[in-house]
Design a protein around this motif. Sequence first.
Motif, PDB file in Angstrom:
ATOM      1  N   ASP A 275      60.784  77.493 100.676  1.00 54.11           N
ATOM      2  CA  ASP A 275      61.436  78.099  99.564  1.00 54.11           C
ATOM      3  C   ASP A 275      61.074  79.787  99.867  1.00 54.11           C
ATOM      4  O   ASP A 275      59.969  80.158  99.524  1.00 54.11           O
ATOM      5  CB  ASP A 275      60.745  77.767  98.240  1.00 54.11           C
ATOM      6  CG  ASP A 275      61.520  77.900  97.145  1.00 54.11           C
ATOM      7  OD1 ASP A 275      62.661  78.325  97.284  1.00 54.11           O
ATOM      8  OD2 ASP A 275      61.109  77.780  96.044  1.00 54.11           O
TER       9      ASP A 275
ATOM     10  N   GLN B 276      72.762  77.766  96.977  1.00 50.02           N
ATOM     11  CA  GLN B 276      71.727  76.972  96.203  1.00 50.02           C
ATOM     12  C   GLN B 276      70.289  77.538  96.479  1.00 50.02           C
ATOM     13  O   GLN B 276      69.354  76.973  95.692  1.00 50.02           O
ATOM     14  CB  GLN B 276      71.645  75.540  97.098  1.00 50.02           C
ATOM     15  CG  GLN B 276      72.778  74.824  97.066  1.00 50.02           C
ATOM     16  CD  GLN B 276      72.803  73.523  98.111  1.00 50.02           C
ATOM     17  OE1 GLN B 276      72.393  73.658  99.106  1.00 50.02           O
ATOM     18  NE2 GLN B 276      73.096  72.389  97.374  1.00 50.02           N
TER      19      GLN B 276
ATOM     20  N   ASP C 195      68.924  77.847  92.930  1.00 52.13           N
ATOM     21  CA  ASP C 195      69.251  77.031  91.941  1.00 52.13           C
ATOM     22  C   ASP C 195      68.080  75.890  91.914  1.00 52.13           C
ATOM     23  O   ASP C 195      67.566  75.339  92.693  1.00 52.13           O
ATOM     24  CB  ASP C 195      70.674  76.133  92.441  1.00 52.13           C
ATOM     25  CG  ASP C 195      70.849  75.058  91.749  1.00 52.13           C
ATOM     26  OD1 ASP C 195      70.427  73.943  91.574  1.00 52.13           O
ATOM     27  OD2 ASP C 195      72.067  75.359  90.858  1.00 52.13           O
ATOM     28  N   ALA C 196      67.611  75.873  90.650  1.00 49.01           N
ATOM     29  CA  ALA C 196      66.370  75.358  90.511  1.00 49.01           C
ATOM     30  C   ALA C 196      66.607  73.687  91.009  1.00 49.01           C
ATOM     31  O   ALA C 196      65.643  73.245  91.244  1.00 49.01           O
ATOM     32  CB  ALA C 196      66.100  75.502  89.048  1.00 49.01           C
ATOM     33  N   SER C 197      67.829  73.161  90.496  1.00 48.78           N
ATOM     34  CA  SER C 197      67.930  71.732  90.509  1.00 48.78           C
ATOM     35  C   SER C 197      68.000  71.582  92.097  1.00 48.78           C
ATOM     36  O   SER C 197      67.241  70.531  92.760  1.00 48.78           O
ATOM     37  CB  SER C 197      69.390  71.190  90.132  1.00 48.78           C
ATOM     38  OG  SER C 197      69.143  71.339  88.551  1.00 48.78           O
ATOM     39  N   ALA C 198      68.565  72.406  92.780  1.00 43.96           N
ATOM     40  CA  ALA C 198      68.663  71.974  94.466  1.00 43.96           C
ATOM     41  C   ALA C 198      67.381  72.255  94.995  1.00 43.96           C
ATOM     42  O   ALA C 198      66.944  71.428  95.916  1.00 43.96           O
ATOM     43  CB  ALA C 198      69.499  73.048  94.871  1.00 43.96           C
ATOM     44  N   ARG C 199      66.469  73.133  94.485  1.00 41.36           N
ATOM     45  CA  ARG C 199      65.138  73.538  94.843  1.00 41.36           C
ATOM     46  C   ARG C 199      64.348  72.384  94.654  1.00 41.36           C
ATOM     47  O   ARG C 199      63.422  71.753  95.538  1.00 41.36           O
ATOM     48  CB  ARG C 199      64.717  74.969  94.470  1.00 41.36           C
ATOM     49  CG  ARG C 199      65.421  76.174  95.153  1.00 41.36           C
ATOM     50  CD  ARG C 199      65.057  77.091  94.157  1.00 41.36           C
ATOM     51  NE  ARG C 199      63.667  77.302  94.244  1.00 41.36           N
ATOM     52  CZ  ARG C 199      62.685  77.965  93.308  1.00 41.36           C
ATOM     53  NH1 ARG C 199      63.599  78.384  92.229  1.00 41.36           N
ATOM     54  NH2 ARG C 199      61.597  78.573  93.465  1.00 41.36           N
ATOM     55  N   ALA C 200      64.337  71.748  93.477  1.00 39.58           N
ATOM     56  CA  ALA C 200      63.577  70.854  92.921  1.00 39.58           C
ATOM     57  C   ALA C 200      63.921  69.576  93.990  1.00 39.58           C
ATOM     58  O   ALA C 200      62.916  68.756  94.329  1.00 39.58           O
ATOM     59  CB  ALA C 200      63.738  70.227  91.537  1.00 39.58           C
ATOM     60  N   GLU C 201      65.185  69.292  94.118  1.00 37.67           N
ATOM     61  CA  GLU C 201      65.485  68.052  95.083  1.00 37.67           C
ATOM     62  C   GLU C 201      65.010  68.374  96.436  1.00 37.67           C
ATOM     63  O   GLU C 201      64.522  67.308  97.087  1.00 37.67           O
ATOM     64  CB  GLU C 201      67.000  68.170  95.277  1.00 37.67           C
ATOM     65  CG  GLU C 201      67.688  66.695  95.643  1.00 37.67           C
ATOM     66  CD  GLU C 201      69.287  66.617  95.438  1.00 37.67           C
ATOM     67  OE1 GLU C 201      69.907  66.765  96.407  1.00 37.67           O
ATOM     68  OE2 GLU C 201      69.521  67.096  94.297  1.00 37.67           O
TER      69      GLU C 201
ATOM     70  N   SER D 151      56.231  65.043  92.992  1.00 43.15           N
ATOM     71  CA  SER D 151      56.807  64.827  94.337  1.00 43.15           C
ATOM     72  C   SER D 151      55.445  64.477  95.109  1.00 43.15           C
ATOM     73  O   SER D 151      54.059  64.838  94.397  1.00 43.15           O
ATOM     74  CB  SER D 151      57.582  65.909  94.792  1.00 43.15           C
ATOM     75  OG  SER D 151      56.828  66.962  95.086  1.00 43.15           O
TER      76      SER D 151
ATOM     77  N   LEU E 192      58.524  73.215  89.787  1.00 39.58           N
ATOM     78  CA  LEU E 192      59.488  72.175  90.372  1.00 39.58           C
ATOM     79  C   LEU E 192      59.147  71.123  91.179  1.00 39.58           C
ATOM     80  O   LEU E 192      59.803  70.181  91.050  1.00 39.58           O
ATOM     81  CB  LEU E 192      60.492  73.202  90.974  1.00 39.58           C
ATOM     82  CG  LEU E 192      61.252  74.246  90.159  1.00 39.58           C
ATOM     83  CD1 LEU E 192      62.128  75.124  91.151  1.00 39.58           C
ATOM     84  CD2 LEU E 192      62.230  73.517  89.340  1.00 39.58           C
TER      85      LEU E 192
ATOM     86  N   HIS F 220      61.169  67.554  96.470  1.00 37.38           N
ATOM     87  CA  HIS F 220      61.151  66.007  96.425  1.00 37.38           C
ATOM     88  C   HIS F 220      61.558  65.164  97.813  1.00 37.38           C
ATOM     89  O   HIS F 220      61.165  64.217  97.769  1.00 37.38           O
ATOM     90  CB  HIS F 220      61.864  65.424  95.263  1.00 37.38           C
ATOM     91  CG  HIS F 220      61.174  65.638  93.742  1.00 37.38           C
ATOM     92  ND1 HIS F 220      60.376  64.843  93.168  1.00 37.38           N
ATOM     93  CD2 HIS F 220      60.901  67.002  93.259  1.00 37.38           C
ATOM     94  CE1 HIS F 220      59.822  65.409  91.977  1.00 37.38           C
ATOM     95  NE2 HIS F 220      60.304  66.528  92.003  1.00 37.38           N
TER      96      HIS F 220
END
Length: 307
Positions: A8, A37, A40-46, A73, A69, A49
């Motif tokens: 990250d 991305q 992008d918080a959602s993409a990073r969280a994915e 995980s 985030l 995980h």
Amino acid sequence: MTQTVFIDGAAGTTGLEIVERLQGRPEFELIVLDDSQRKDASARAEAFHAADFAVLCLPDEAAREAAALAEGSGVRIIDASSAYRTAGDWTYGFPELIGRDRIAAANRVSNPGCYPTGFLALVAPLVRKGLLPGDWPFVCHAVSGYSGGGKALIARFEADRTIAFRDYGLALGHKHVPEMQLYARLAHPPVFAPAVIPAHRGMVVEVPLHLHLMRQAAPADGLRDALADFYAGSPVVTVHPDAPDEILLRTDSVPSDKLGLWVFGSADGTQARLVARLDNLGKGASGAAVQNLNLMAGLPETAGLAL
């Protein structure tokens, strides 16, 4: 077995050098987000995980947000910022001081700062062994290449070639001081005097000593021997037995993950200078992160390092 790694902040200086050290290594597969991305918080969280390991190459506050985030995980994290270096629930990522087994077993590892790497490598073993007093008011002088300051400082130095020396941290209280004091087991925060020179990479860290004023202090030869014993067999740290007339940093230095240490003593035995030379982007940042990643992944410690 291939293990997945998400970096990250892979577009920054530290991240780019970590990627270079991991390229061509079949043990790892990088999880890469495209430019749209990266923030992008959602993409990073994915990505957190989905990864076995993550390396945070971010400013402190962004690193804290990234760790949040990743909550829930199973990802094991190495943080290259200073956000968690003195946090009790994170393992300090200096295997030569903390212990390789502790790094290997850790889920949360905080990479040391570049300047503290040199300072602690010199001072911490000697204080532990009782060869320097932990209640001494230590001073640390250091110079670094400008790449350690991130994109803004890199741009400033490369745009203004008239800058010959940048003294900073003049208000004291530099963010590196708490880890320097904690892991060297010092009673007092050291006076830390950092500076930047017009070289892209490289760093010299020095600790001057008034041996004759200390209530307990080994002679210079004894300090050198103790460091050599402490780091015996280390593939990364070298304690040099010689005392050269000069130690140089060059503007065309290539990446290196080595750490060199010297002890100089005055002829009358009253003074000494402890000196460390390293690459601020190597053992001071990216190389240290990869060294820790190797240990956490159960791989040879030096795999992918520039030694």
